[in-house]
Design an enzyme around this catalytic site. Structure first.
Site, short mmCIF file in Angstrom:
data_model
loop_
_atom_site.label_atom_id
_atom_site.label_comp_id
_atom_site.label_asym_id
_atom_site.label_seq_id
_atom_site.Cartn_x
_atom_site.Cartn_y
_atom_site.Cartn_z
N THR A 162 -3.47 6.41 11.27
CA THR A 162 -3.07 5.50 12.20
C THR A 162 -1.40 5.20 11.77
O THR A 162 -0.93 5.30 11.30
CB THR A 162 -3.33 3.71 11.85
OG1 THR A 162 -5.52 3.91 12.22
CG2 THR A 162 -3.31 3.30 13.59
N GLY A 163 -0.53 5.21 13.62
CA GLY A 163 -0.11 5.87 13.97
C GLY A 163 1.34 6.26 14.25
O GLY A 163 0.24 7.19 15.27
N GLY A 167 -0.02 8.22 7.49
CA GLY A 167 1.58 7.78 7.83
C GLY A 167 1.84 6.78 6.69
O GLY A 167 0.66 6.65 5.78
N LYS A 207 1.57 0.85 3.05
CA LYS A 207 1.42 1.10 4.49
C LYS A 207 0.67 -0.76 4.98
O LYS A 207 0.45 -1.80 3.93
CB LYS A 207 -0.44 1.85 4.39
CG LYS A 207 0.29 3.36 4.23
CD LYS A 207 -1.10 4.37 3.75
CE LYS A 207 -1.68 4.22 4.84
NZ LYS A 207 -1.13 4.29 6.46
N GLY A 221 0.53 -1.04 10.97
CA GLY A 221 -0.06 -1.11 12.34
C GLY A 221 -1.09 -1.65 11.78
O GLY A 221 -2.08 -2.13 12.57
N GLU A 224 -7.63 2.90 6.41
CA GLU A 224 -6.66 3.45 6.02
C GLU A 224 -7.05 3.45 4.27
O GLU A 224 -6.91 4.55 4.11
CB GLU A 224 -5.02 3.74 6.24
CG GLU A 224 -5.43 3.75 7.30
CD GLU A 224 -3.83 2.88 8.08
OE1 GLU A 224 -3.09 3.57 9.35
OE2 GLU A 224 -2.78 2.61 7.18
N LYS A 269 11.86 6.70 5.71
CA LYS A 269 10.77 5.86 4.85
C LYS A 269 10.26 5.71 2.97
O LYS A 269 9.51 5.82 2.56
CB LYS A 269 9.19 5.96 5.17
CG LYS A 269 9.20 6.57 6.75
CD LYS A 269 8.29 5.46 6.92
CE LYS A 269 8.22 5.54 8.66
NZ LYS A 269 6.37 6.27 9.06
C1 5RP Z 1 -0.99 1.63 10.04
C2 5RP Z 1 -0.27 2.18 9.04
C3 5RP Z 1 0.62 3.62 9.27
O1 5RP Z 1 0.48 4.21 8.75
C4 5RP Z 1 2.23 2.88 9.39
O2 5RP Z 1 2.46 1.53 9.65
C5 5RP Z 1 3.54 4.38 9.46
O3 5RP Z 1 3.52 4.56 10.62
P1 5RP Z 1 4.29 5.13 12.15
O4 5RP Z 1 3.40 6.40 11.48
O5 5RP Z 1 4.13 4.65 13.40
O6 5RP Z 1 5.52 5.10 11.76
O7 5RP Z 1 -0.01 2.17 8.09
O8 5RP Z 1 -1.65 0.38 9.48
#
Ligand code: 5RP
Length: 247
Positions: A32-33, A89, A101, A104, A110, A128
């Site tokens: 997700t993300g 992500g 993680k 989101g 996940e 990151k």
């Molecule tokens: C969702 C996550 C996402 O993978 C993480 O927040 C990274 O998000 P983005 O790609 O928008 O930077 O863990 O729960």
């Protein structure tokens, strides 16, 4: 809490590169993300242009809707016991490919796909990468609402600084796709996060933490000068080991 649009080009670059890792016939867990959104788009393009036969297992309403939009066939996690690959992500990754993680609020599902997959590939932009997990991002914990006060109190006792995550464009707390709350916890540098993770899992009401330890086997990092790939032999995955059963 996270910057959705930060490093857009780098996220797109790694999303597209990860889509090239998917092989014909695979069942692929999909995180997700905003980075994963680029992965889904690129995977949809490969399906359309190359006739790739794959099924995705999405981890959120967001990734489910994006799979529909980009015509990536989906199957439900509950219909699978094992996945060929999971792509996701992350909010932070250290040099051993351990990650935080849950920015989101999707980390519980996940982690399920990460555990089910033969290989977990994380895709991130270079911002990151951190020397120590927790240096820029708190540890998200998904908590059953009835237990939120109880859990935050214990977390304080463990040396954490918990904060109930509040909604944006929604009054009150964030409610996850599983109907739970998120508590974001900052820990000091002295804390052993591996031990904290074990302790958090013992608290009634804690559903899952955003600490992804020993799960990823590969990380694709989008940098200003191209993609860097880091791999680890140690990735995968103590949680899949069958416990010894004595009778
Ligand atoms: C969702 C996550 C996402 O993978 C993480 O927040 C990274 O998000 P983005 O790609 O928008 O930077 O863990 O729960």
């Amino acid at each position: 809490m996270k910057k959705e649009n930060g490093n857009r080009e780098l996220k797109q670059q790694v999303g597209q590169a990860a889509a090239r890792l998917v092989k014909n016939g695979m069942i692929c867990g999909i995180g997700t993300g905003s980075t994963i959104a680029f992965f889904i788009e690129a995977l949809g393009r490969r399906i359309r242009e190359e006739g790739l036969n794959v099924n995705g297992v999405p981890t959120s309403y967001q990734s489910r809707l994006l799979c529909r939009e980009y015509e990536v066939p989906i199957i439900a996690a509950e219909d699978c016991s094992e996945l060929d690959l999971a792509v996701d992500g992350a909010d932070e990754v250290d040099e051993d490919l351990n990650a935080i993680k849950g920015g989101g609020a999707a980390h519980t599902r996940e982690k399920i796909i990460a555990a089910m997959a033969r290989e977990l590939v994380l895709i991130i932009d270079e911002s990151k990468l951190v020397p120590r997990l927790g240096s820029t991002f708190p540890v998200p914990i998904e908590v059953i609402p009835a237990a939120v006060k109880y859990v935050t109190n214990i977390v304080i006792g463990l040396g954490g600084d918990p904060l109930l995550r509040m909604g944006v464009n929604k009054d009150g707390p964030v409610v996850t796709d599983n109907g739970q709350f998120i508590v974001d916890v900052r820990f000091s540098e002295e804390v052993d996060l591996r031990q904290i993770d074990r302790q958090l899992h013992c608290i009634p009401g804690v559903v899952e933490t955003g600490l992804f330890l020993d799960l990823a086997s590969q990380v694709l990092i989008g940098t200003g000068s191209g993609i860097t790939v880091k791999t680890t032999q140690s990735g995968k995955k103590p949680i899949l080991l069958k416990p010894d059963i004595e009778n």
